[in-house]
Scaffold this active site. Sequence first.
Site, PDB file in Angstrom:
ATOM      1  N   GLU A  45      -5.536 -16.006 -69.808  1.00 11.01           N
ATOM      2  CA  GLU A  45      -4.319 -16.693 -70.242  1.00 11.01           C
ATOM      3  C   GLU A  45      -3.685 -15.970 -71.437  1.00 11.01           C
ATOM      4  OE1 GLU A  45      -2.380 -18.733 -69.039  1.00 11.01           O
ATOM      5  OE2 GLU A  45      -1.295 -19.659 -70.697  1.00 11.01           O
ATOM      6  N   GLU A  93       3.895 -11.447 -70.349  1.00 12.19           N
ATOM      7  CA  GLU A  93       5.179 -12.029 -69.964  1.00 12.19           C
ATOM      8  C   GLU A  93       6.160 -12.114 -71.122  1.00 12.19           C
ATOM      9  OE1 GLU A  93       3.651 -16.663 -69.696  1.00 12.19           O
ATOM     10  OE2 GLU A  93       5.445 -16.121 -68.608  1.00 12.19           O
ATOM     11  N   ARG A 104      15.536 -22.307 -66.111  1.00 11.36           N
ATOM     12  CA  ARG A 104      15.215 -22.160 -64.683  1.00 11.36           C
ATOM     13  C   ARG A 104      15.662 -20.821 -64.115  1.00 11.36           C
ATOM     14  NH1 ARG A 104      13.903 -27.047 -62.336  1.00 11.36           N
ATOM     15  NH2 ARG A 104      14.328 -26.157 -60.299  1.00 11.36           N
ATOM     16  N   LYS A 164       0.109 -14.338 -71.358  1.00 11.71           N
ATOM     17  CA  LYS A 164       1.152 -14.673 -72.332  1.00 11.71           C
ATOM     18  C   LYS A 164       1.733 -13.399 -72.957  1.00 11.71           C
ATOM     19  CE  LYS A 164       1.725 -18.863 -71.941  1.00 11.71           C
ATOM     20  NZ  LYS A 164       1.203 -18.825 -70.638  1.00 11.71           N
ATOM     21  N   CYS A 204      16.769 -21.731 -59.698  1.00 14.76           N
ATOM     22  CA  CYS A 204      18.088 -21.802 -60.315  1.00 14.76           C
ATOM     23  C   CYS A 204      18.265 -23.194 -60.883  1.00 14.76           C
ATOM     24  CB  CYS A 204      19.170 -21.545 -59.280  1.00 14.76           C
ATOM     25  SG  CYS A 204      18.943 -19.985 -58.409  1.00 14.76           S
ATOM     26  N   LYS A 260      11.479 -20.459 -65.012  1.00 19.15           N
ATOM     27  CA  LYS A 260      10.483 -21.481 -65.301  1.00 19.15           C
ATOM     28  C   LYS A 260       9.857 -22.043 -64.040  1.00 19.15           C
ATOM     29  CE  LYS A 260       8.398 -24.339 -68.116  1.00 19.15           C
ATOM     30  NZ  LYS A 260       7.281 -23.735 -68.830  1.00 19.15           N
ATOM     31  N   TRP A 313      18.591 -17.547 -60.868  1.00 15.63           N
ATOM     32  CA  TRP A 313      17.485 -16.586 -60.832  1.00 15.63           C
ATOM     33  C   TRP A 313      17.622 -15.901 -59.478  1.00 15.63           C
ATOM     34  CZ3 TRP A 313      13.002 -15.550 -57.952  1.00 15.63           C
ATOM     35  CH2 TRP A 313      12.069 -14.702 -58.584  1.00 15.63           C
ATOM     36  N   ASN A 361      20.193 -23.530 -54.779  1.00 21.99           N
ATOM     37  CA  ASN A 361      18.890 -23.113 -55.280  1.00 21.99           C
ATOM     38  C   ASN A 361      17.965 -23.014 -54.076  1.00 21.99           C
ATOM     39  OD1 ASN A 361      16.517 -22.739 -56.758  1.00 21.99           O
ATOM     40  ND2 ASN A 361      16.199 -24.944 -57.013  1.00 21.99           N
ATOM     41  N   GLY A 362      17.245 -21.914 -53.935  1.00 19.83           N
ATOM     42  CA  GLY A 362      16.326 -21.787 -52.796  1.00 19.83           C
ATOM     43  C   GLY A 362      16.657 -20.552 -51.978  1.00 19.83           C
ATOM     44  N   HIS A 420     -18.906  -2.559 -66.582  1.00 12.56           N
ATOM     45  CA  HIS A 420     -18.898  -2.085 -65.192  1.00 12.56           C
ATOM     46  C   HIS A 420     -17.611  -1.311 -64.872  1.00 12.56           C
ATOM     47  CE1 HIS A 420     -22.575  -4.233 -64.365  1.00 12.56           C
ATOM     48  NE2 HIS A 420     -22.056  -5.295 -64.970  1.00 12.56           N
TER      49      HIS A 420
HETATM   50  C1  F6R Z   1       3.199 -18.611 -67.441  1.00 11.09           C
HETATM   51  C2  F6R Z   1       3.778 -19.650 -66.606  1.00 11.09           C
HETATM   52  C3  F6R Z   1       3.586 -19.542 -65.137  1.00 11.09           C
HETATM   53  C4  F6R Z   1       3.396 -20.926 -64.498  1.00 11.09           C
HETATM   54  C5  F6R Z   1       3.345 -20.815 -62.975  1.00 11.09           C
HETATM   55  C6  F6R Z   1       3.102 -22.172 -62.309  1.00 11.09           C
HETATM   56  O1  F6R Z   1       3.402 -18.873 -68.806  1.00 11.09           O
HETATM   57  O2  F6R Z   1       4.400 -20.545 -67.084  1.00 11.09           O
HETATM   58  O3  F6R Z   1       2.541 -18.698 -64.811  1.00 11.09           O
HETATM   59  O4  F6R Z   1       2.223 -21.475 -64.990  1.00 11.09           O
HETATM   60  O5  F6R Z   1       4.541 -20.280 -62.494  1.00 11.09           O
HETATM   61  O6  F6R Z   1       4.127 -23.056 -62.603  1.00 11.09           O
HETATM   62  P1  F6R Z   1       3.939 -24.610 -62.348  1.00 11.09           P
HETATM   63  O7  F6R Z   1       2.892 -25.093 -63.291  1.00 11.09           O
HETATM   64  O8  F6R Z   1       5.280 -25.218 -62.631  1.00 11.09           O
HETATM   65  O9  F6R Z   1       3.530 -24.776 -60.912  1.00 11.09           O
END
Ligand code: F6R
Length: 634
Positions: A503, A510, A27, A507, A2, A629, A85, A111-112, A526
């Site tokens: 990766e 998500e 966030r 992307k 949050c 985030k 969140w 937050n938490g 396989h």
């Molecule tokens: C995907 C993304 C997440 C973060 C993951 C780790 O685009 O952003 O998969 O990479 O949540 O976050 P950090 O780097 O902040 O520990």
Amino acid sequence: MCGIVGYAGARPALEIVLDGLRRLEYRGYDSAGVAIVCDGELQTEKKAGKLANLEKLLAERAAATDGDSGLGIGDGPTGIGHTRWATHGGPTDRNAHPHQASDGDVAVIHNGIIENFAKLRGELEDAGVQFRSDTDTECAAHLLAAALTELRAAGEENSPQLLAKAMQQVCLRLEGAFTLLAVDAAIPGAVVGARRNSPLVVGRGQGENYLASDVAAFIEHTREAVELGQDQIVLITADTIEITDFDGQPASGTDFHVDWDASAAEKGGYDWFMLKEIEEQPQAIADTLLGRLTENGQIMLDEVRISDEDLRDVDKIFIVACGTAYHSGMVAKYAIEHWTRIPCEVELASEFRYRDPVLDRSTLVVVISQSGETMDTLMALRHAKEQKARVLAVCNTNGSTIPRESDAVLYTHGGPEIAVASTKAFLTQLVACYLIGLHLAQVRGIKYADEVAAVVAQLHQVPEKLRELLGRIEPVRELARELKSAPTVLFIGRHVGYPVALEGALKLKELAYMHAEGFAAGELKHGPIALIDEGTPVICIVPSAAGRSMLHDKVVSNIQEVRARGARTIVIAEEGDRAVEPYADHLIYVPRTPTLLAPLVTTVPLQVLAAEIAAARGHDVDQPRNLAKSVTVE
Ligand code: F6R
């Protein structure tokens, strides 16, 4: 998870708090709310959905009531705000923060996760408290109001310190991870904050002070910040910042200056932060490389509390991270093992500590985190330290928990990353990992200074290569429009191209909410090759033919295999690679780059593709559904 903002000063708090929330919305964006102390009264407003919903509600209130601030509630100079969140309780109006105690004077944001909330809630309900939400946070609001009542009954006068004292008592009863902020209508001019395992920074202004989950919230007003320690309480008024521990003993934070400005956290003419952050990658890489090679050819990290002798003794490396950061770790493994010959394993942080990994003093654990607050990674770090391993952090956020608890740090100088999907964080993490590999090789006498300098010089060429690539990225945007309705998109790669494939798929999942999978190209036959149907898009990451021609040829064979089964092949290869032309339905050339460094360029078209497909499908590119985030819960 949050976003939290607090303000105590002389200006109307509401606008400042809302502005801070706008910058923290990355966030979490399930709901938002504010509480303003105005003329000895607490005025709160909250709403499910994005911040815009709250702003609309405030505007409607203003129109109906002629609110002093023009925003629907009064213009008092003290306030708190929250963007959520959801964890405990769905994303509804009633679960939105702030939460208030029954007397309506105290407001709390959080937050938490309060892990003992069920027990606390039971006790409070037995004592006759009626809950109005499903959240764990509401317990903290009731406990704070009760602590204030008791302290007042014991003869304590209303003062900012009373609010801090009550918060100390509350924190001693809470288990889990939390940042809490609170205001009390009877104590105007003060905001109290508390933190355990969850981020909270103080912004030091002139005649005003700020509290926030992240400096982005107050960067427009001040760049002077204070990093709080673990289990600390902070009390701000317009002119004072007082820090104590949970027992009320004086404590101190660490002052720091934020070296980026408010414009770094603005969209700057782009439709989405993500597109801006993709374009910022050349600069982010250049900044991360700045000053890393000394005149006598030594690689410099940032904070190193591990001796060279201990680094020479390292006999095993674990790289631990989540999501995109984990993919950067997968790439790092290839470079680190190749350059140092130290065995290196890469683990998801959420799995690492539960499988009892074999760690000791001679193990180096590299944790990678953009935010520096990811709970899974933080817990893995603590587990590693308990086992006496040394921990080296790669992090983009100064003052965050992960670098603070590590033995050494290499900061990526990517600047603020606002879009939920990581882009420049990924590329700068790769650069940081390459530097770590070179540093280890150097300390252990495996690489001479000129060899290290040669790789660093290749890294320095990457920003220019990326600028050139980004300058001719339009065909990828067009391709995105063609692929937007594909039921599934597959990605294949070998060697460092394999994590790039993962990766690229992450992307797309998500951002575009499409089915996408990344595979090791050699593994396809396989099993997963059965997924290929007429027209299935398969994005193929082709390694350079230079130096590792066998690897290159194997991927070209894999492309032929999928094409023979009807796949539509989208090939990412280096300029001049004519061998792929006959098998590519769509060819994206990227600048020539040494094999180990290639992910720095091959990832970029995949980022653009995912963002553009998401936009073409009408999604919010910066704030994809269900995500946040910074994931500060396990
Ligand atoms: C995907 C993304 C997440 C973060 C993951 C780790 O685009 O952003 O998969 O990479 O949540 O976050 P950090 O780097 O902040 O520990």
